[in-house]
Scaffold this motif. Structure first.
Motif, PDB file in Angstrom:
ATOM      1  N   TRP A  64      10.947  10.735 -11.384  1.00 59.13           N
ATOM      2  CA  TRP A  64      11.300  10.245 -10.052  1.00 59.13           C
ATOM      3  C   TRP A  64      10.828   8.817  -9.815  1.00 59.13           C
ATOM      4  O   TRP A  64      11.485   8.033  -9.138  1.00 59.13           O
ATOM      5  N   CYS A  65       9.637   8.464 -10.316  1.00 55.99           N
ATOM      6  CA  CYS A  65       9.070   7.159  -9.936  1.00 55.99           C
ATOM      7  C   CYS A  65       9.850   5.992 -10.522  1.00 55.99           C
ATOM      8  O   CYS A  65       9.783   4.877 -10.009  1.00 55.99           O
ATOM      9  N   ARG A  69      13.784   4.516  -7.799  1.00 54.16           N
ATOM     10  CA  ARG A  69      13.682   3.091  -7.509  1.00 54.16           C
ATOM     11  C   ARG A  69      14.723   2.289  -8.284  1.00 54.16           C
ATOM     12  O   ARG A  69      15.196   1.265  -7.818  1.00 54.16           O
ATOM     13  N   GLN A  72      17.866   2.613  -6.298  1.00 51.86           N
ATOM     14  CA  GLN A  72      17.838   1.776  -5.091  1.00 51.86           C
ATOM     15  C   GLN A  72      18.317   0.349  -5.394  1.00 51.86           C
ATOM     16  O   GLN A  72      18.909  -0.310  -4.544  1.00 51.86           O
ATOM     17  N   PHE A  86       0.203   0.831 -12.649  1.00 52.19           N
ATOM     18  CA  PHE A  86       0.671   2.181 -12.364  1.00 52.19           C
ATOM     19  C   PHE A  86       1.443   2.788 -13.518  1.00 52.19           C
ATOM     20  O   PHE A  86       1.431   3.999 -13.699  1.00 52.19           O
TER      21      PHE A  86
ATOM     22  N   SER B  25       6.733   7.746  -1.260  1.00 50.75           N
ATOM     23  CA  SER B  25       6.806   7.167  -2.621  1.00 50.75           C
ATOM     24  C   SER B  25       5.427   6.768  -3.113  1.00 50.75           C
ATOM     25  O   SER B  25       5.084   7.026  -4.267  1.00 50.75           O
ATOM     26  N   GLU B  28       3.297   9.787  -4.179  1.00 51.11           N
ATOM     27  CA  GLU B  28       3.645  10.286  -5.517  1.00 51.11           C
ATOM     28  C   GLU B  28       3.122   9.344  -6.591  1.00 51.11           C
ATOM     29  O   GLU B  28       2.624   9.773  -7.635  1.00 51.11           O
ATOM     30  N   LEU B  29       3.232   8.064  -6.325  1.00 50.19           N
ATOM     31  CA  LEU B  29       2.832   7.059  -7.319  1.00 50.19           C
ATOM     32  C   LEU B  29       1.331   7.091  -7.556  1.00 50.19           C
ATOM     33  O   LEU B  29       0.858   7.050  -8.684  1.00 50.19           O
ATOM     34  N   VAL B  30       0.581   7.199  -6.465  1.00 55.78           N
ATOM     35  CA  VAL B  30      -0.869   7.091  -6.536  1.00 55.78           C
ATOM     36  C   VAL B  30      -1.506   8.430  -6.892  1.00 55.78           C
ATOM     37  O   VAL B  30      -2.610   8.480  -7.422  1.00 55.78           O
ATOM     38  N   LEU B  92      -6.273   2.290  -4.551  1.00 54.21           N
ATOM     39  CA  LEU B  92      -5.009   2.865  -5.010  1.00 54.21           C
ATOM     40  C   LEU B  92      -4.961   2.988  -6.527  1.00 54.21           C
ATOM     41  O   LEU B  92      -4.377   3.927  -7.066  1.00 54.21           O
ATOM     42  N   VAL B 113       3.094  -2.093  -4.387  1.00 62.06           N
ATOM     43  CA  VAL B 113       2.987  -1.499  -3.057  1.00 62.06           C
ATOM     44  C   VAL B 113       3.811  -2.318  -2.059  1.00 62.06           C
ATOM     45  O   VAL B 113       4.573  -1.782  -1.258  1.00 62.06           O
ATOM     46  N   ILE B 116       7.521  -1.693  -2.525  1.00 60.64           N
ATOM     47  CA  ILE B 116       7.970  -0.403  -1.986  1.00 60.64           C
ATOM     48  C   ILE B 116       8.060  -0.466  -0.458  1.00 60.64           C
ATOM     49  O   ILE B 116       9.041  -0.025   0.147  1.00 60.64           O
TER      50      ILE B 116
END
Lengths: 159, 212
Positions: A64-65, A69, A72, A86, B25, B28-30, B92, B113, B116
């Motif tokens: 999903w991550c 995106r 999008q 990340f 979002s 979920e990412l963090v 984060l 961040v 997003i």
């Protein structure tokens, strides 16, 4: 207006001049261009890469991550940044410095190629060297902040 | 031009729907719950923003910004005081090593961040005004405060004083609060599109309530 074959051919020539990894993907996340740097990093030659569906080839891009995106970018024209902090990497590749067994660390941006939103440009920066330096700096700071056993035994300096 | 109370409420509600998606979002990412809330959006001149920033003891000098162009054009930014940005980025990214400067990790985290959040904000604006625009890749500035970053987007001799939308962005992660600012600057004409769209939206809402 979507880029036609002649535009894509020109983009491929220009992208080959970049010292960054770069590719162009379409709305289905299929590769329309794959530059020489990315071919070298990934070990995937250009002819093999063209037409490849990226999430099928690299399953982590289907999570999903990345998936939402990337979608999008094509629906709203909003660019996406995938930080090394990340995600570590976008296209897996071996590090060019340090241990060859380790993964290249990458900072990636994806943006629509033009207002038609039919294609997107993926640009990948190798930040492995900077990360190795940063980790060494952090380790040094931690060492300096933590007194060693001998320093504790000697006690504070006397002038 | 000023927003009416109803227009402010409507825009604030829409913005919070957008940033709510951004918060999901980010969560979920963090890998932990991130809450993001914009209590109120206000409209002011760029000059008023510059005065507000100048009067603030903690200059908002860590600025992630994206430019947009198309049917609407301008610049959107997410800004933090420097120390708040540093600790927020470290939180984060689960960065435990002591640091007093923005390193590559924290810079990357803040960029993503910001990307997003700003995509969510601009998505809200685009949906509201029913218009599409093309955004640039985000940039991170630590050299100037947010008012200066926004002002640098304006032409040297603007035909009229630019207007901005300004909202606090309240983040909550692991029981710690961080407050940033969301700033959207529209080139001339853009504000009118937004205000007109808000008026239309409110009239539609009132009309549907009547029918009900």
């Amino acid at each position: 207006m979507s880029p036609d074959a002649s535009h894509l051919a020109l983009y491929r020539e220009l992208l080959d001049l970049l010292p960054l990894g770069a590719c162009i993907i379409d709305r289905n996340l299929e590769v329309a261009a794959w530059n020489a740097t990315l071919a070298s990093w990934s070990g995937i030659p250009v002819p093999e890469a063209l037409g490849t569906n990226l999430p099928q080839r690299f399953p982590h891009l289907a999570t999903w991550c990345f998936r939402d995106r990337l979608a999008q970018v094509f629906t709203s024209g909003s660019p996406a940044v995938f930080s090394a902090a990340f995600h570590r990497y976008f296209i897996p590749a071996s590090a060019r410095i340090g241990s060859r067994q380790s993964q290249m660390i990458q900072q990636t941006t994806v943006r629509a190629l033009d207002a038609s939103l039919s294609h997107a440009l993926v640009v990948i920066q190798d930040v492995t060297a900077q990360y190795l330096q940063m980790e060494e700096l952090r380790a040094e700071r931690t060492r300096r902040a933590t007194p060693s056993a001998s320093e504790l035994a000697d006690g504070p300096c006397q002038d | 031009m000023q927003l009416t109370r109803d227009q402010q409420d409507a825009f604030t509600e829409l913005l919070n729907i957008g940033v709510g998606r951004a918060a999901a979002s980010l969560s979920e990412l963090v890998g932990e719950r991130v809450e993001l809330y914009a209590p109120r959006i206000v409209m002011c001149s760029l000059k008023a923003l510059q005065e507000l920033v100048a009067a603030n003891t903690a200059p908002f000098q860590t600025v992630i910004f994206q430019d947009f162009a198309g049917q609407l054009s301008g610049r959107a930014a997410l800004a933090f005081p420097r120390d708040a940005a540093l600790s927020f980025g470290q939180l984060l990214g689960h960065v435990h090593a002591p640091a007093t400067e923005m390193d590559l990790d924290v810079n990357g985290i803040l960029m993503e961040v910001g990307n997003i959040v700003l995509n969510a904000v601009l998505g809200t604006v685009g949906n509201l005004a029913d218009s599409q625009f093309f955004c640039t890749v985000p940039e991170l500035s630590q050299q100037a405060n947010v008012a200066a970053v926004m002002a640098s987007h304006v032409s040297a001799t603007p035909s009229q004083q630019p207007t901005v939308f300004l909202a606090d962005a309240q983040f909550r992660v692991a029981k710690r609060n961080t407050t940033g600012s969301i700033v959207i600057l529209f080139e001339v004409g853009g504000i009118h599109s937004i205000v007109s769209a808000l008026t239309t939206q409110l009239n539609e809402d009132r009309g549907s309530h009547h029918v009900a």
